[in-house]
Motif scaffolding. Sequence first.
Motif, mmCIF file in Angstrom:
data_model
loop_
_atom_site.group_PDB
_atom_site.id
_atom_site.type_symbol
_atom_site.label_atom_id
_atom_site.label_comp_id
_atom_site.label_asym_id
_atom_site.label_seq_id
_atom_site.Cartn_x
_atom_site.Cartn_y
_atom_site.Cartn_z
ATOM 1 N N SER A 96 0.858 -1.187 0.000
ATOM 2 C CA SER A 96 0.000 0.000 0.000
ATOM 3 C C SER A 96 0.893 1.236 0.000
ATOM 4 N N THR A 97 0.764 2.052 -1.045
ATOM 5 C CA THR A 97 1.624 3.231 -1.135
ATOM 6 C C THR A 97 0.863 4.508 -1.469
ATOM 7 N N GLY A 98 -0.412 4.419 -1.853
ATOM 8 C CA GLY A 98 -1.145 5.613 -2.265
ATOM 9 C C GLY A 98 -2.478 5.746 -1.562
ATOM 10 N N ASP A 99 -3.334 6.647 -2.069
ATOM 11 C CA ASP A 99 -4.668 6.917 -1.540
ATOM 12 C C ASP A 99 -4.625 7.141 -0.034
ATOM 13 N N PHE A 100 -4.215 8.354 0.341
ATOM 14 C CA PHE A 100 -3.981 8.666 1.743
ATOM 15 C C PHE A 100 -5.251 8.798 2.578
ATOM 16 N N SER B 264 -7.596 6.371 2.505
ATOM 17 C CA SER B 264 -8.152 5.026 2.602
ATOM 18 C C SER B 264 -7.613 4.292 3.827
ATOM 19 N N ARG B 265 -8.481 3.515 4.451
ATOM 20 C CA ARG B 265 -8.043 2.679 5.576
ATOM 21 C C ARG B 265 -7.350 1.409 5.107
ATOM 22 N N ASP B 266 -7.656 0.989 3.884
ATOM 23 C CA ASP B 266 -7.080 -0.253 3.342
ATOM 24 C C ASP B 266 -7.246 -1.416 4.319
ATOM 25 N N GLU B 267 -8.469 -1.583 4.807
ATOM 26 C CA GLU B 267 -8.722 -2.677 5.755
ATOM 27 C C GLU B 267 -8.443 -4.036 5.121
ATOM 28 N N LYS C 181 2.338 6.541 3.827
ATOM 29 C CA LYS C 181 1.134 5.715 3.807
ATOM 30 C C LYS C 181 0.871 5.120 5.188
ATOM 31 N N THR C 182 1.926 4.709 5.872
ATOM 32 C CA THR C 182 1.757 4.179 7.226
ATOM 33 C C THR C 182 1.164 5.237 8.144
ATOM 34 N N ASP C 183 1.660 6.457 8.030
ATOM 35 C CA ASP C 183 1.121 7.565 8.820
ATOM 36 C C ASP C 183 -0.352 7.772 8.514
ATOM 37 N N SER C 184 -0.725 7.708 7.233
ATOM 38 C CA SER C 184 -2.131 7.923 6.869
ATOM 39 C C SER C 184 -3.019 6.787 7.375
ATOM 40 N N LEU C 185 -2.501 5.564 7.394
ATOM 41 C CA LEU C 185 -3.271 4.439 7.938
ATOM 42 C C LEU C 185 -3.541 4.642 9.427
ATOM 43 N N ARG D 57 -3.729 7.618 10.882
ATOM 44 C CA ARG D 57 -4.694 8.718 10.967
ATOM 45 C C ARG D 57 -6.116 8.240 10.691
ATOM 46 N N ASN D 58 -6.242 7.282 9.771
ATOM 47 C CA ASN D 58 -7.564 6.773 9.419
ATOM 48 C C ASN D 58 -8.001 5.618 10.316
ATOM 49 N N GLU D 59 -7.205 5.367 11.375
ATOM 50 C CA GLU D 59 -7.539 4.390 12.417
ATOM 51 C C GLU D 59 -7.825 3.005 11.845
ATOM 52 N N THR D 60 -6.928 2.569 10.959
ATOM 53 C CA THR D 60 -7.023 1.234 10.376
ATOM 54 C C THR D 60 -6.874 0.187 11.471
ATOM 55 N N THR D 61 -7.828 -0.726 11.567
ATOM 56 C CA THR D 61 -7.895 -1.623 12.736
ATOM 57 C C THR D 61 -6.732 -2.601 12.807
ATOM 58 N N TRP D 62 -6.252 -3.095 11.647
ATOM 59 C CA TRP D 62 -5.213 -4.124 11.694
ATOM 60 C C TRP D 62 -3.857 -3.588 12.150
ATOM 61 N N MET D 63 -3.707 -2.259 12.247
ATOM 62 C CA MET D 63 -2.440 -1.700 12.722
ATOM 63 C C MET D 63 -2.141 -2.158 14.147
ATOM 64 N N GLU D 64 -3.177 -2.421 14.921
ATOM 65 C CA GLU D 64 -2.976 -2.879 16.296
ATOM 66 C C GLU D 64 -2.542 -4.342 16.360
ATOM 67 N N GLU D 65 -2.618 -5.051 15.230
ATOM 68 C CA GLU D 65 -2.240 -6.465 15.200
ATOM 69 C C GLU D 65 -0.775 -6.663 14.812
ATOM 70 N N ILE D 66 -0.089 -5.581 14.441
ATOM 71 C CA ILE D 66 1.301 -5.689 13.999
ATOM 72 C C ILE D 66 2.188 -6.134 15.162
ATOM 73 N N THR D 67 3.020 -7.136 14.908
ATOM 74 C CA THR D 67 3.934 -7.632 15.940
ATOM 75 C C THR D 67 5.406 -7.368 15.604
ATOM 76 N N THR D 68 5.686 -7.124 14.314
ATOM 77 C CA THR D 68 7.061 -6.801 13.899
ATOM 78 C C THR D 68 7.025 -5.635 12.918
ATOM 79 N N ILE D 69 7.828 -4.621 13.194
ATOM 80 C CA ILE D 69 7.921 -3.451 12.318
ATOM 81 C C ILE D 69 9.356 -3.335 11.825
ATOM 82 N N VAL D 70 9.518 -3.303 10.516
ATOM 83 C CA VAL D 70 10.837 -3.103 9.916
ATOM 84 C C VAL D 70 10.882 -1.700 9.327
#
Length: 749
Positions: free
Chosen positions: A105-109, A111-114, A128-132, A134-147
């Motif tokens: 996911s790199t565009g459409d700032f 969009s939640r891209d659920e 794009k990560t910042d926009s996700l 901001r749009n309170e994308t639910t799966w962001m809370e499921e991330i366990t590893t960030i590179v």
Amino acid sequence: MQIKDLDLPEDIIRFYTDSGIEELYPPQAEAIEKGLIEGNNLLAAIPTASGKTLLAELAMLKSIADGGKALYIVPLRALASEKFDRFRTFSSINIKSGGVRVGISTGDFESRDEWLGSNDIIVATSEKTDSLLRNETTWMEEITTIVVDEVHLLDSANRGPTLEVTLTKLMKLNPDCQIIALSATVGNAYEIADWLKAKLVLSEWRPTSLHEGVYLNGNINFHGSQKLIEARTKDEAVNVLLDTLEDGGQCLVFESSRKNSVSFAKRAGRMVSETLDKPTRNALDELVEQIIENGETEASNELAKCVRDGTAFHHAGLNSAHRKIVEDGFRSNKIKVISSTPTLAAGLNLPARRVIIRSYRRYDPNYGMQPIPVLDYKQMAGRAGRPHLDPYGESVLIAKSYNEMTGLFDNYIDSDAEDIWSKLGSENALRTHILSTVVNGFATTRDGLLEFIEATFFAHQNDTWGIMDVVDECLDFLRYNRMLEGDESLLPTALGRLVSTLYIDPLSGAYMVDGLKKAKPQNITDLTLLHLICKAPDMRQLYMRSGDYEVINDIVLAHSDEFAEIPPRSKEIDYEFFLAEVKTALLIQDWIGEKTLDYITKKFNVGEGDVHAIADIAEWLMHSMSRLSGLIAPEMSSENADISSHTALLEKRIHYGASPELIELVSIRGIGRVRARKLYDNDIKTVDAIKSSGLERVSELIGPKTARKLFKEIGLHFDIKSEEPGKVNSQTMGSLMEKEQSTFSDFEK
């Protein structure tokens, strides 16, 4: 350390051993010892090609095997695509049902891209990560590893604040998440590792040795040795690259500007072409055809001529298709030399036997030609040496005198990269992030903002008392423009929430709202609205050149009623900025007026890639203004209240680069504005008209192959018996195939 000895599922180990990776490099082994696959945070500051990506892969795959989800953050879309292609090979790893799934996911700032949440690895840019978030994308809370790839970009004035705030939010949102930060060049690696609470792997080890030297008077001078270069031309850099090719290598040449990169590729091509064998020439001819098919400007022809000679130039002015053709052609060893601006050094996997840094100075609009930072030099030099292909890599700076040579050794080769410093401390950097921090509930009071800022890299490097003055200025701005309410308790307004989710600078939002209210209803034109988005700080505005002032000023005078506001000419700086905004708006006006790219690039002295980049930003900003106009409609005069329909149409026109009457046709996938115009001018103006005209008539206008795709797209198909929908007779098919072979494709993205 052997891959087979790692505490990983058997399928992961088999994937790597089957691909020939059986033993870890020393920095990789150190990372394992420091808890990489046990969930520890890690900063790997190791050279290019030393295996940083493998570290990320092992951590992500282990996390996924344990039921987690990984986020891979990159600075560039091109790098995101490169990593996405790599990670898709994990689909064969059966550590979970269906294999490892990868999304990008790199565009459409806005969009939640659920839908991305169903993937195990998500690749995204930092914006794009910042926009996700901001749009309170639910799966962001499921991330366990960030590179975080290229973490040294924390130092970038443009990208650094967004990356820093995004990381801070992610660490607050997922406090138990593993962070893997990667970079080849970090001066103060210990400081960044401390901020991330990460173990540090700091190494100079490379799988292919790097020899750094300076060319002077016919010799490449290394520490303790020299290499004689035969003088075949007057251009010293051409002599150095010819020496590289003679030894079976490829060459990257870094220039200070686009113009210089093009000139060098042309100049070098005259000599490089003489070294090419017949199979290589045939392969290059295929690349030339691809370049011509994917371009419509004089620059395309220049690039094609260079590639035919075995060289190429590479810069942001090329369109994305051309950049990819050049990159793939170089990787496959068809193109022998790329002459590039330093953008190529920013993360893309494109190593070469020898890197020539022809100019170590770069133009600064405020100070003229200035020496590049050591960090930039290290990034470029690090491209030298292809692992498993080259016995060594060489980076070569060009000097004109002995004193300059010793200075280059002292200031670049023997120097460490500069320390990374947070760029979060200015109002421009903070304004947008303070609003989003409040909107998303990471802080709901001034004290809460202070607590949030104390978790940033900026606070890790500086006292926070000074930054609160800047924070208060931002809060005053946001309150004044009705995006926030309250003093101690901070509450976002509907306008503030919309500006944040649209992912625009609050100053851009303020300019748009103010401009829409000030514009005279009877005088609002395309130019009115295009100028408003070009005033936004989010827009990449064109520079004013000496010959522009009189021309643009005459246009302003002729259309003065169409602008929401014109600064007085007595305020010279403000008026010059205004003229630059108008110039940018005129480029977009030409684009939606269907002027050819060749015409636009020559008129505005820009590249194809620049036109597409400006159009992309303009589309996003026009969408934002359309949304904002709908929100503030009750506050506007009845004559201005319906402006959202005008902005919505302009958004579509910018997307397709077309006039209003073509929107129905260009909305069909695969029909660009050139083909749409051909159809329209031949009285085929709608989808129904396409259907009724028949395949043969449409084929005469846009080519048989494209026509068949078009009819398939609109839900009709043909066989070989008749021309009716569902049928085409064999005689007609033969005629169409003959036409197809002679039809020049005018496809336009």
